[in-house]
Scaffold this motif. Structure first.
Motif, PDB file in Angstrom:
ATOM      1  N   ILE A   1      30.966 -20.866  40.192  1.00  0.00           N
ATOM      2  CA  ILE A   1      31.235 -21.190  38.867  1.00  0.00           C
ATOM      3  C   ILE A   1      29.876 -21.370  38.108  1.00  0.00           C
ATOM      4  O   ILE A   1      29.749 -20.709  36.888  1.00  0.00           O
ATOM      5  CB  ILE A   1      32.152 -22.147  38.666  1.00  0.00           C
ATOM      6  N   ILE A   2      28.995 -22.169  38.472  1.00  0.00           N
ATOM      7  CA  ILE A   2      27.736 -22.304  37.916  1.00  0.00           C
ATOM      8  C   ILE A   2      27.008 -21.223  37.785  1.00  0.00           C
ATOM      9  O   ILE A   2      26.397 -20.674  36.659  1.00  0.00           O
ATOM     10  CB  ILE A   2      26.865 -23.315  38.740  1.00  0.00           C
ATOM     11  N   ALA A   3      26.628 -20.216  38.866  1.00  0.00           N
ATOM     12  CA  ALA A   3      26.017 -18.883  38.541  1.00  0.00           C
ATOM     13  C   ALA A   3      26.794 -18.025  37.542  1.00  0.00           C
ATOM     14  O   ALA A   3      26.232 -17.340  37.206  1.00  0.00           O
ATOM     15  CB  ALA A   3      26.282 -18.438  40.100  1.00  0.00           C
TER      16      ALA A   3
ATOM     17  N   PHE B   1      26.580 -15.002  33.122  1.00  0.00           N
ATOM     18  CA  PHE B   1      27.526 -14.379  32.321  1.00  0.00           C
ATOM     19  C   PHE B   1      27.509 -14.842  30.670  1.00  0.00           C
ATOM     20  O   PHE B   1      27.699 -14.302  29.823  1.00  0.00           O
ATOM     21  CB  PHE B   1      29.000 -14.321  32.670  1.00  0.00           C
ATOM     22  N   GLY B   2      26.946 -16.082  30.523  1.00  0.00           N
ATOM     23  CA  GLY B   2      26.792 -16.676  29.254  1.00  0.00           C
ATOM     24  C   GLY B   2      25.488 -16.344  28.562  1.00  0.00           C
ATOM     25  O   GLY B   2      25.452 -16.810  27.347  1.00  0.00           O
ATOM     26  N   GLY B   3      24.330 -15.606  28.995  1.00  0.00           N
ATOM     27  CA  GLY B   3      23.257 -15.373  28.450  1.00  0.00           C
ATOM     28  C   GLY B   3      22.499 -16.568  28.324  1.00  0.00           C
ATOM     29  O   GLY B   3      21.183 -16.291  27.673  1.00  0.00           O
ATOM     30  N   ILE B   4      22.526 -17.530  29.048  1.00  0.00           N
ATOM     31  CA  ILE B   4      21.754 -18.652  29.051  1.00  0.00           C
ATOM     32  C   ILE B   4      20.209 -18.250  29.810  1.00  0.00           C
ATOM     33  O   ILE B   4      19.054 -18.377  29.244  1.00  0.00           O
ATOM     34  CB  ILE B   4      22.209 -20.237  29.702  1.00  0.00           C
ATOM     35  N   ALA B   5      20.364 -17.690  30.934  1.00  0.00           N
ATOM     36  CA  ALA B   5      19.138 -17.050  31.632  1.00  0.00           C
ATOM     37  C   ALA B   5      19.323 -15.663  31.746  1.00  0.00           C
ATOM     38  O   ALA B   5      19.769 -15.149  32.698  1.00  0.00           O
ATOM     39  CB  ALA B   5      19.413 -17.720  32.974  1.00  0.00           C
ATOM     40  N   ALA B   6      19.006 -14.763  30.606  1.00  0.00           N
ATOM     41  CA  ALA B   6      19.365 -13.609  30.467  1.00  0.00           C
ATOM     42  C   ALA B   6      18.331 -12.732  31.539  1.00  0.00           C
ATOM     43  O   ALA B   6      18.660 -11.794  32.039  1.00  0.00           O
ATOM     44  CB  ALA B   6      18.882 -13.110  29.162  1.00  0.00           C
ATOM     45  N   GLY B   7      17.116 -13.357  31.932  1.00  0.00           N
ATOM     46  CA  GLY B   7      16.290 -12.838  32.677  1.00  0.00           C
ATOM     47  C   GLY B   7      16.920 -12.701  34.074  1.00  0.00           C
ATOM     48  O   GLY B   7      16.580 -11.887  34.936  1.00  0.00           O
TER      49      GLY B   7
ATOM     50  N   SER C   1      21.396 -10.439  36.227  1.00  0.00           N
ATOM     51  CA  SER C   1      21.667  -9.738  37.620  1.00  0.00           C
ATOM     52  C   SER C   1      21.804 -10.673  39.008  1.00  0.00           C
ATOM     53  O   SER C   1      22.644 -10.287  39.721  1.00  0.00           O
ATOM     54  CB  SER C   1      20.922  -8.656  37.493  1.00  0.00           C
ATOM     55  N   ILE C   2      20.973 -11.342  39.192  1.00  0.00           N
ATOM     56  CA  ILE C   2      20.882 -12.272  40.456  1.00  0.00           C
ATOM     57  C   ILE C   2      22.034 -13.190  40.055  1.00  0.00           C
ATOM     58  O   ILE C   2      22.580 -13.399  41.329  1.00  0.00           O
ATOM     59  CB  ILE C   2      19.446 -12.915  40.490  1.00  0.00           C
ATOM     60  N   ALA C   3      22.077 -13.711  39.076  1.00  0.00           N
ATOM     61  CA  ALA C   3      23.351 -14.599  39.068  1.00  0.00           C
ATOM     62  C   ALA C   3      24.663 -13.844  39.256  1.00  0.00           C
ATOM     63  O   ALA C   3      25.641 -14.642  39.965  1.00  0.00           O
ATOM     64  CB  ALA C   3      23.290 -15.604  37.807  1.00  0.00           C
ATOM     65  N   LYS C   4      24.993 -12.874  38.929  1.00  0.00           N
ATOM     66  CA  LYS C   4      26.308 -12.059  39.186  1.00  0.00           C
ATOM     67  C   LYS C   4      26.227 -11.691  40.739  1.00  0.00           C
ATOM     68  O   LYS C   4      27.372 -11.662  41.250  1.00  0.00           O
ATOM     69  CB  LYS C   4      26.109 -10.782  38.320  1.00  0.00           C
ATOM     70  N   ILE C   5      25.059 -11.371  41.144  1.00  0.00           N
ATOM     71  CA  ILE C   5      25.177 -11.170  42.665  1.00  0.00           C
ATOM     72  C   ILE C   5      25.512 -12.418  43.311  1.00  0.00           C
ATOM     73  O   ILE C   5      26.582 -12.341  44.588  1.00  0.00           O
ATOM     74  CB  ILE C   5      23.779 -10.768  43.139  1.00  0.00           C
ATOM     75  N   LEU C   6      25.116 -13.438  43.144  1.00  0.00           N
ATOM     76  CA  LEU C   6      25.249 -14.889  43.619  1.00  0.00           C
ATOM     77  C   LEU C   6      26.648 -15.174  43.446  1.00  0.00           C
ATOM     78  O   LEU C   6      27.271 -15.665  44.426  1.00  0.00           O
ATOM     79  CB  LEU C   6      24.455 -15.859  43.206  1.00  0.00           C
ATOM     80  N   PHE C   7      27.274 -14.907  42.281  1.00  0.00           N
ATOM     81  CA  PHE C   7      28.698 -15.179  41.824  1.00  0.00           C
ATOM     82  C   PHE C   7      29.521 -14.647  42.991  1.00  0.00           C
ATOM     83  O   PHE C   7      30.549 -15.365  43.556  1.00  0.00           O
ATOM     84  CB  PHE C   7      28.802 -15.034  40.687  1.00  0.00           C
ATOM     85  N   PHE C   8      29.537 -13.109  43.115  1.00  0.00           N
ATOM     86  CA  PHE C   8      30.318 -12.607  43.959  1.00  0.00           C
ATOM     87  C   PHE C   8      30.190 -12.890  45.261  1.00  0.00           C
ATOM     88  O   PHE C   8      30.980 -13.055  46.297  1.00  0.00           O
ATOM     89  CB  PHE C   8      30.158 -10.995  43.721  1.00  0.00           C
ATOM     90  N   VAL C   9      28.911 -13.243  45.866  1.00  0.00           N
ATOM     91  CA  VAL C   9      28.665 -13.583  47.271  1.00  0.00           C
ATOM     92  C   VAL C   9      29.405 -14.944  47.592  1.00  0.00           C
ATOM     93  O   VAL C   9      29.968 -15.013  48.558  1.00  0.00           O
ATOM     94  CB  VAL C   9      27.069 -13.799  47.569  1.00  0.00           C
ATOM     95  N   PHE C  10      29.176 -15.938  46.540  1.00  0.00           N
ATOM     96  CA  PHE C  10      29.817 -17.011  46.803  1.00  0.00           C
ATOM     97  C   PHE C  10      31.472 -17.239  46.544  1.00  0.00           C
ATOM     98  O   PHE C  10      31.976 -17.851  47.383  1.00  0.00           O
ATOM     99  CB  PHE C  10      29.184 -18.249  45.910  1.00  0.00           C
ATOM    100  N   ILE C  11      31.848 -16.259  45.777  1.00  0.00           N
ATOM    101  CA  ILE C  11      33.275 -15.958  45.655  1.00  0.00           C
ATOM    102  C   ILE C  11      33.764 -15.587  47.167  1.00  0.00           C
ATOM    103  O   ILE C  11      34.806 -16.022  47.630  1.00  0.00           O
ATOM    104  CB  ILE C  11      33.636 -14.941  44.689  1.00  0.00           C
TER     105      ILE C  11
END
Length: 53
Positions: free
Chosen positions: A13-15, A20-26, A29-39
């Motif tokens: 959820i934090i990832a 997805f929120g655009g807070i860490a735009a750079g 893509s890493i956050a999206k990958i981590l999101f799916f890995v942790f799910i």
């Protein structure tokens, strides 16, 4: 095992918030990958945690 599943879910959820929120735009893509890995890890530990009890 349920503690691990909850931990993976919270990290996912934090990832998602950062990715997805655009807070860490750079790092979106890493956050999206981590999101799916942790799910996936959350679901796996949830299934095996139910089996162990």
């Amino acid at each position: 095992m349920l503690r691990w599943a909850i931990g993976f879910f919270i990290v996912a959820i934090i990832a998602a918030i950062f990715g997805f929120g655009g807070i860490a735009a750079g790092a979106a893509s890493i956050a999206k990958i981590l999101f799916f890995v942790f799910i996936i890890l959350f679901v796996i530990t949830l299934i095996f945690g139910r089996r162990a009890s």
